[in-house]
Structure formats: C-alpha cells, structure tokens
Write an enzyme that holds these catalytic residues in place. Structure first.
Site, PDB file in Angstrom:
ATOM      1  CG  ASP A 190      -1.819  -0.481   1.471  1.00  0.00           C
ATOM      2  OD1 ASP A 190      -2.651  -1.580   0.204  1.00  0.00           O
ATOM      3  OD2 ASP A 190      -2.786  -1.230   2.515  1.00  0.00           O
ATOM      4  CG  LEU A 191       2.508   2.388   3.863  1.00  0.00           C
ATOM      5  CD1 LEU A 191       4.008   1.854   4.860  1.00  0.00           C
ATOM      6  CD2 LEU A 191       1.795   3.347   3.660  1.00  0.00           C
TER       7      LEU A 191
END
Length: 394
Positions: free
Chosen positions: A168-169
């Site tokens: 995600d990051l």
C-alpha cells in the site's frame, strides 16, 4: 518572514481514494501544498474501514492537509458536480477496483473529454488490465503474490508478512512520483496522462535485488531471518542487555569490525577471509561474533563500533524510536490542532526541501466539512446547495 507558497500549491487535486494506498499518494501531494478536495459518499459507510475510526490515529494520519466534501457519484446530479470539479482540476487520484470507475463514468477517458489536461492517477490490486484486473486486492495479498512473504522471516519458518502495509505505502509513493512526472510532461506538451500502478507492481519493484537474483542469476532467494541475504556479517547480535544490529559486510568494514571488537585473528582465517568464505560459513561466523558481543552492553558496542566507522545501531520499540534524540531532531512527529481531539501528533513527510516547512497545516477534516464551501466555489448558490442536500446528492 512568511514562507513562500508550497511547491505544489498551484495544483488542484480531486481525491477519490479510500483505504490506504490511494490516500498515501494524495497525502504526498497534500503535504507539499496541493489543493486537495476529498470526495466521500454522503452516508459515509465503511468505505475507509481499513483506516479505522475517523478520529483514530490511522485515519488522522492519512487525510491531513485536505478539504472534504460528500458527493453521491452514483447519481446523475452527483456526477455533474464531479465533472464541474474535474474541469478545474489538475489531478484526480482513485484506487477503486479497476472496473468501478468506468461503471461510475468517472474514468480517465470520460474526464479527459471535459479536461484534456487532467493527470489521472489510479492504483489497483493487480493492474488495470490482464487476467486479474477485476480481482479485489489488498496489501497482504500483494505481499504474498509479490514474493515478499517467501523471503521474510526465519529460515524454515514459513511465509511471514512484513509489519507494515508495504505494498500500500510503496504503491502510493510510486503513484505520487508518476503523477509529478506527468505534470512535468504536461508543462511541455500541454497534455494530461493516465498514470497507473498496482499493489502487485509496487511490491515486485520493491523486491529489487532479490528479484534480479532470479531474473539474472536463476537463484530463488530464501528466508534469511535477521541476516542480510548476501552481505555477511550483517544482522542481529546479542549483547549483555539486549540486541544490536551490526553491518560489516564489505571487506574494509569487515576488517574494521574485527579490529574494533578484538577479533583480529578472524581477518586472516581462511574460513572468513573473503566474502565468499564468510557466506559459506555464515552460521559459524555469526555464532563466533554472538559469543563475543554477548559479553558487553549494547551501548558500549555501539560507541565502540561507531568510533571505528562500522554501521551499527540499537533495535527499538516504536516508543523508543520516537524518543530517540536524532528522531526528535528530525521532527518526525509533528503537531497539528484538531477541533475535536485537540493537539495531536502525526508522522511527518520524510522529504526536506530547503526554504519550505514540512509542518502539518491542517488536521483531517470531518465528513463533508467543506461541502458547501466547495460548491459555492463552483458557482452554486445557497438555494441550489440546499436542494442538493435535500436530495442527498451531497
């Protein structure tokens, strides 16, 4: 002295994101001054359940420095309002499942008809097309499919997830980078672009040298625990009062390390003399070093090795990390005033740009906090705004 406008302050961004990957992308833009309007459904619902309660630490950290409106994109009137916003925007960011934006009529091609200069950023689980395009995807699925869980953890332990939502990051960071590249291109061509990435692509890119061990050398990397997979000795070693990390893998660093800790005899030992021999005899070498480091406290080893120019450091819990004097000096926890929560501290943007502050300017807004304000900016009068509220378009 007043600070000059932040570097991205001339850009208007529409935020259609939810969960984490998309909001992470928009946060990068918002932190450097982009004028972000976040769109959420009027009813709220569990659209951001992955980030927890709106007043929780996760949600607050994701959505700072934005304005927020509610808008029903499933309604014809809601799409009309959206297109008015899009006509004035520079960037749109979304991370819906790949086919959803087309069903809603808010995809790149639809927006480009009213604003050919739009830079449209998308994150999906597995890509915008291909056999898995419409599958739902979340961080841990990408960690598994992207190979990361096969190389994380102790040898023979079985697959282990990384302790942060790394797919995600990183996909959010990569998309922000791609959007900025497209904005630079637009300055030359005048043309907008569709920029898209996926959790899977980001995770594979983050494998980096571990992936090329396979693509170039035909080697399948395995779990190596706390040891660096190729640079030895690099890993976690016991001390008299805990553990430390030591990285002494290059020949120069290896010799410095041996001399600093009093293991000079290992320098010319044929089992450890070269990188290849140290790799072959990794377990015996680690055991020899561990027996030695366990005799003294961590702080003493850190002082000694730092003096010798050997990379090393403590292994902190998160509270210890945030109270470390270097971390405090870097200002990685920044205060911001919240109207309900009072003063809170959030995690700072990691980049530092000379002449600009990376202070957090505004807390995460309440649901629909700026709806009427944004509608007035689009030219709606009070009666029209009231009617939109009555019909639950906003």
């Amino acid at each position: 002295m007043d600070q000059p406008p932040l570097p991205l302050s001339r850009f208007k961004v529409i935020d259609l994101t939810a969960h984490r990957a998309g909001p992470t992308c928009v946060r990068h833009l918002a932190d450097w001054g982009a004028q972000v309007v976040r769109i959420e459904p009027p009813a709220g619902g569990d659209r951001d359940a992955a980030a927890g309660n709106r007043h929780g630490s996760d949600f607050q950290n994701l959505h700072r420095n934005k304005r927020a409106i509610t808008l029903d994109l499933k309604s014809e009137e809601g799409r009309a309002v959206f297109m008015k916003l899009a006509a004035q925007a520079d960037v749109i960011v979304e991370n819906m499942r790949s086919n959803v934006k087309f069903k809603l009529g808010v995809d790149y091609e639809s927006v480009a008809k009213v604003n050919p200069r739009i830079v449209y950023g998308s994150i999906s689980g597995f890509g915008q097309d291909g056999p898995y395009a419409t599958r739902p995807g979340v961080d841990q699925i990408a960690q598994g499919m992207g190979g990361l869980m096969s190389i994380t953890g102790l040898p023979g332990q079985g697959p282990v997830r990384v302790g942060i939502p790394i797919a995600d990051l990183t996909s959010g960071g990569f998309l922000a980078q791609g959007i900025l590249v497209a904005l630079l291109d637009r300055e030359v061509t005048g043309k907008g672009r569709w920029v898209h990435t996926s959790l899977l692509e980001a995770q594979i890119a983050m494998l980096d040298f571990q992936a090329t061990r396979w693509t170039m050398d035909g080697e399948v990397p395995q779990q190596a625990g706390n040891d660096h997979p190729t640079g030895i000795p690099t890993g976690v070693f016991p001390t008299a009062d805990g553990h430390i990390n030591i990285a002494a893998s290059g020949q120069v660093l290896w010799e410095r390390f041996c001399r600093a800790v009093g293991l000079d005899e290992l320098i010319d030992d044929p089992d450890y003399k070269s990188r290849e021999s140290r790799s072959k005899n990794r377990r015996a070498l680690n055991a020899r070093i561990a027996e030695w480091t366990a005799r003294r406290p961590a702080a003493e080893w850190i002082d000694l090795l730092t003096e010798a120019g050997v990379p090393c450091g403590p292994i902190y819990s998160i509270d210890q990390t945030m109270s470390d004097p270097q971390v405090e000096h870097l200002g990685m926890a920044r205060p911001v005033a919240h109207p309900v929560l009072g003063e809170i501290r959030l995690v700072a943007q990691p980049n530092n740009i000379s002449g600009f502050s990376k202070d957090i300017r505004s807390a995460t807004p309440e649901l629909g906090e700026h709806t009427d304000e944004v509608l007035r900016e689009l030219g709606y009068d009070d009666a029209a705004i009231a009617a939109l509220h009555q019909r639950k378009v906003v």
